[in-house]
Design an enzyme around this catalytic site. Sequence first.
Site, PDB file in Angstrom:
ATOM      1  N   LYS A 174     -10.082   1.221   3.576  1.00 21.92           N
ATOM      2  CA  LYS A 174      -8.829   0.612   4.053  1.00 21.92           C
ATOM      3  C   LYS A 174      -7.695   1.349   3.332  1.00 21.92           C
ATOM      4  O   LYS A 174      -7.433   1.117   2.156  1.00 21.92           O
ATOM      5  CB  LYS A 174      -8.837  -0.899   3.727  1.00 21.92           C
ATOM      6  CG  LYS A 174      -7.480  -1.557   3.548  1.00 21.92           C
ATOM      7  CD  LYS A 174      -6.601  -1.570   4.793  1.00 21.92           C
ATOM      8  CE  LYS A 174      -5.199  -2.121   4.438  1.00 21.92           C
ATOM      9  NZ  LYS A 174      -4.179  -1.051   4.334  1.00 21.92           N
ATOM     10  N   GLY A 227      -4.025  -0.158  -6.676  1.00 22.63           N
ATOM     11  CA  GLY A 227      -2.761  -0.634  -6.138  1.00 22.63           C
ATOM     12  C   GLY A 227      -2.057  -1.515  -7.148  1.00 22.63           C
ATOM     13  O   GLY A 227      -2.231  -1.359  -8.363  1.00 22.63           O
ATOM     14  N   GLN A 230      -0.517  -7.434  -8.544  1.00 27.55           N
ATOM     15  CA  GLN A 230      -0.509  -8.695  -7.781  1.00 27.55           C
ATOM     16  C   GLN A 230      -1.676  -8.751  -6.791  1.00 27.55           C
ATOM     17  O   GLN A 230      -2.419  -9.739  -6.745  1.00 27.55           O
ATOM     18  CB  GLN A 230       0.832  -8.754  -7.041  1.00 27.55           C
ATOM     19  CG  GLN A 230       1.109 -10.041  -6.338  1.00 27.55           C
ATOM     20  CD  GLN A 230       2.206  -9.846  -5.292  1.00 27.55           C
ATOM     21  OE1 GLN A 230       2.755  -8.751  -5.122  1.00 27.55           O
ATOM     22  NE2 GLN A 230       2.503 -10.907  -4.579  1.00 27.55           N
ATOM     23  N   GLY A 232      -4.342  -6.824  -6.837  1.00 31.38           N
ATOM     24  CA  GLY A 232      -5.585  -6.702  -7.603  1.00 31.38           C
ATOM     25  C   GLY A 232      -6.054  -8.049  -8.125  1.00 31.38           C
ATOM     26  O   GLY A 232      -7.246  -8.385  -8.060  1.00 31.38           O
ATOM     27  N   GLU A 249      -7.825  -0.664 -10.343  1.00 32.24           N
ATOM     28  CA  GLU A 249      -6.910   0.246 -11.047  1.00 32.24           C
ATOM     29  C   GLU A 249      -5.506  -0.093 -10.597  1.00 32.24           C
ATOM     30  O   GLU A 249      -5.191   0.009  -9.411  1.00 32.24           O
ATOM     31  CB  GLU A 249      -7.240   1.715 -10.727  1.00 32.24           C
ATOM     32  CG  GLU A 249      -8.484   2.233 -11.417  1.00 32.24           C
ATOM     33  CD  GLU A 249      -8.402   2.161 -12.939  1.00 32.24           C
ATOM     34  OE1 GLU A 249      -7.287   2.143 -13.491  1.00 32.24           O
ATOM     35  OE2 GLU A 249      -9.468   2.101 -13.573  1.00 32.24           O
ATOM     36  N   CYS A 283       0.781   6.707 -10.888  1.00 34.34           N
ATOM     37  CA  CYS A 283       0.460   5.586 -11.765  1.00 34.34           C
ATOM     38  C   CYS A 283       0.456   6.018 -13.224  1.00 34.34           C
ATOM     39  O   CYS A 283       0.620   5.202 -14.116  1.00 34.34           O
ATOM     40  CB  CYS A 283      -0.887   4.992 -11.391  1.00 34.34           C
ATOM     41  SG  CYS A 283      -2.150   6.238 -11.258  1.00 34.34           S
ATOM     42  N   GLU A 384       6.995  -2.239 -14.430  1.00 36.28           N
ATOM     43  CA  GLU A 384       6.743  -0.998 -13.699  1.00 36.28           C
ATOM     44  C   GLU A 384       7.788  -0.841 -12.594  1.00 36.28           C
ATOM     45  O   GLU A 384       8.055  -1.775 -11.844  1.00 36.28           O
ATOM     46  CB  GLU A 384       5.353  -1.030 -13.062  1.00 36.28           C
ATOM     47  CG  GLU A 384       5.013   0.273 -12.362  1.00 36.28           C
ATOM     48  CD  GLU A 384       3.644   0.266 -11.691  1.00 36.28           C
ATOM     49  OE1 GLU A 384       3.341  -0.679 -10.938  1.00 36.28           O
ATOM     50  OE2 GLU A 384       2.870   1.214 -11.932  1.00 36.28           O
TER      51      GLU A 384
HETATM   52  P1  NAP Z   1      -0.354  -2.391  -3.038  1.00 30.45           P
HETATM   53  O1  NAP Z   1       0.807  -2.930  -2.325  1.00 30.45           O
HETATM   54  O2  NAP Z   1      -1.105  -3.284  -3.947  1.00 30.45           O
HETATM   55  O3  NAP Z   1      -1.316  -1.791  -1.916  1.00 30.45           O
HETATM   56  C1  NAP Z   1      -2.513  -1.143  -2.240  1.00 30.45           C
HETATM   57  C2  NAP Z   1      -3.475  -1.316  -1.083  1.00 30.45           C
HETATM   58  O4  NAP Z   1      -3.820  -2.697  -0.984  1.00 30.45           O
HETATM   59  C3  NAP Z   1      -2.904  -0.925   0.274  1.00 30.45           C
HETATM   60  O5  NAP Z   1      -3.928  -0.360   1.058  1.00 30.45           O
HETATM   61  C4  NAP Z   1      -2.485  -2.270   0.840  1.00 30.45           C
HETATM   62  O6  NAP Z   1      -2.414  -2.315   2.262  1.00 30.45           O
HETATM   63  C5  NAP Z   1      -3.632  -3.123   0.364  1.00 30.45           C
HETATM   64  N1  NAP Z   1      -3.358  -4.562   0.388  1.00 30.45           N
HETATM   65  C6  NAP Z   1      -2.193  -5.228   0.500  1.00 30.45           C
HETATM   66  N2  NAP Z   1      -2.421  -6.559   0.500  1.00 30.45           N
HETATM   67  C7  NAP Z   1      -3.757  -6.726   0.373  1.00 30.45           C
HETATM   68  C8  NAP Z   1      -4.607  -7.855   0.299  1.00 30.45           C
HETATM   69  N3  NAP Z   1      -4.145  -9.109   0.327  1.00 30.45           N
HETATM   70  N4  NAP Z   1      -5.927  -7.642   0.173  1.00 30.45           N
HETATM   71  C9  NAP Z   1      -6.449  -6.404   0.125  1.00 30.45           C
HETATM   72  N5  NAP Z   1      -5.676  -5.299   0.200  1.00 30.45           N
HETATM   73  C10 NAP Z   1      -4.353  -5.465   0.303  1.00 30.45           C
HETATM   74  O7  NAP Z   1       0.069  -1.116  -3.915  1.00 30.45           O
HETATM   75  P2  NAP Z   1       0.886   0.149  -3.456  1.00 30.45           P
HETATM   76  O8  NAP Z   1       2.314  -0.241  -3.366  1.00 30.45           O
HETATM   77  O9  NAP Z   1       0.253   0.795  -2.283  1.00 30.45           O
HETATM   78  O10 NAP Z   1       0.672   1.136  -4.680  1.00 30.45           O
HETATM   79  C11 NAP Z   1       1.486   1.162  -5.805  1.00 30.45           C
HETATM   80  C12 NAP Z   1       0.785   0.524  -6.968  1.00 30.45           C
HETATM   81  O11 NAP Z   1      -0.471   1.166  -7.169  1.00 30.45           O
HETATM   82  C13 NAP Z   1       1.521   0.698  -8.278  1.00 30.45           C
HETATM   83  O12 NAP Z   1       1.494  -0.504  -8.991  1.00 30.45           O
HETATM   84  C14 NAP Z   1       0.712   1.761  -9.005  1.00 30.45           C
HETATM   85  O13 NAP Z   1       0.801   1.715 -10.406  1.00 30.45           O
HETATM   86  C15 NAP Z   1      -0.651   1.462  -8.539  1.00 30.45           C
HETATM   87  N6  NAP Z   1      -1.531   2.613  -8.703  1.00 30.45           N
HETATM   88  C16 NAP Z   1      -2.439   2.583  -9.698  1.00 30.45           C
HETATM   89  C17 NAP Z   1      -3.290   3.664  -9.895  1.00 30.45           C
HETATM   90  C18 NAP Z   1      -4.313   3.638 -10.974  1.00 30.45           C
HETATM   91  O14 NAP Z   1      -5.219   4.458 -10.941  1.00 30.45           O
HETATM   92  N7  NAP Z   1      -4.233   2.729 -11.910  1.00 30.45           N
HETATM   93  C19 NAP Z   1      -3.193   4.783  -9.055  1.00 30.45           C
HETATM   94  C20 NAP Z   1      -2.237   4.770  -8.059  1.00 30.45           C
HETATM   95  C21 NAP Z   1      -1.417   3.673  -7.880  1.00 30.45           C
HETATM   96  P3  NAP Z   1      -0.988  -2.140   2.990  1.00 30.45           P
HETATM   97  O15 NAP Z   1      -0.523  -0.779   2.647  1.00 30.45           O
HETATM   98  O16 NAP Z   1      -1.330  -2.328   4.415  1.00 30.45           O
HETATM   99  O17 NAP Z   1      -0.092  -3.206   2.444  1.00 30.45           O
END
Ligand code: NAP
Length: 482
Positions: A174, A227, A230, A232, A249, A283, A384
Amino acid sequence: MSTPTFLNYINGEWVGGAATFENRNPANTDEIVGLFAKGTAQDMAAAAEAASNAFPAWSAMPGPARGNILFKAADIMEKKFDQLGEEMTREEGKTLPEAKGEVRRTINIFRYFGSEGSRLPGYVVPSERDRVHMFAIRKAIGVVGLVTPWNFPSAIPAWKLAPALICGNTAIVKPASAAPLSAWRIVEALHEAGAPKGVVNFIAGSGGELGRALVEAKGLKAISFTGSCQIGEWLHGEASKRRLRIQLEMGGKNPTIVCADADFNSAVENVVNAAFFSTGQKCTATSRAIVDEAIYDRFVQALVERTAKLKVGNGMEPGVHIGPAVDQGQLDTVLHYIEVGKKEAGAPKIGGNRLTGGDYDKGYFVEPTIFADVTEEMVIAKEEIFGPVLAVMKAKNFQDALRIANNSPFGLSASVQTTNVANTFDFVYGMEAGLITVNLPSAGVEYQLPFGGTKESSFGPKEQGPAALDFYSDYKTIYLKY
Ligand code: NAP
């Protein structure tokens, strides 16, 4: 040229639906990179069923044969290397060299884990008993759900999918809605490489709807998520109810400590690189520079002078260092924190505005921004931002800097710039982070070693490197009397 439509992939077939959603170029919102079939809860259930059905044969296939499919997929991506890089720049906004670097990493990840198929290391150890042979072998766990963000739209799906498949699991990908094409290309490559039907499935669409369907999917055994904290946390709660294995992560607030004895010019380069490249949307990006007071004023000035030379623009253009924010939501978040920063720390030393006029009006461009004299209680030192905003903080000495660096709920990456061996090792052992760099930017990892954070940044086994196999496999232990 008409806009291409990218379908979902279930049980070896490309499947559409009634609805689509747009993937727009954040550097030029007039351009639609592609339309994507909007997956539904029914699609997710069908993908889970296909993956369950495919699991027995795929997990029984010899590891080297699974590896060959990964090698073929890598070769297919290699042939499309330039195209994949350009598509990533158009969907995510990062510069073309950054995008091509990421595609290279994806190919390398597939080759690395492809060759793990001929190792899949277990244990053979001597027994205390006579004529007993003891060993433990790795077994696949079943259907895994892989949920990925937009910021590394190819490498992150790759570093989940490749170890998942090589261990013998079947998968549902996904991708993030803001940048689904790069992950789609990996799935396309696996399809062309001859992955049996149902082994890999791809469902794009709303995270909220598909996330719920994923945690409820029949036969699902594990979720790997990258991601926001919240989402996670929500996934962790849902997965626990079903005793699903889970790996998370998430966010960071990564520090770089700059000691008075550092190689000054390279420290400036490393901080600017880690804070602003990829628009600060890594990240592992540095968002706090913690600088020894002995060099503080000179260092801030040098950071500002170096940052002033960075060119912001469309990542497809040569000479551009920083692309746009990925979408309107991310731009709004960055501008919000800049306003918070202005109230807390005063005017930024450089930047602080959305870029407008000419082509800038078509994208989500923001100036790289540096706030100085930021203190520990300020919001911009704690939360962040995930954009090109750097908080510079003053420390009395190295130990004070280390204390400030550790004053965060996050623990993803951290860097120290120093020529002092004692500081280096105090940092290596004392810094609460999963990824440490010394005299390098805090961002920029390779695939051959474990990757992941500590504290609130991460949960579960590490990704990448040999350690990645641990999440995607179980041991079966055998005691054999002969
Ligand atoms: P996000 O909003 O949490 O989205 C991540 C993924 O989760 C997307 O595919 C999103 O789909 C999906 N998602 C949204 N709601 C969900 C739910 N209720 N259940 C399951 N999946 C759901 O994060 P983002 O804005 O894409 O990414 C930025 C964040 O990722 C930052 O906080 C960054 O630090 C973190 N990050 C961490 C790492 C690491 O390795 N630690 C690496 C990269 C990024 P949709 O796009 O359709 O909403």
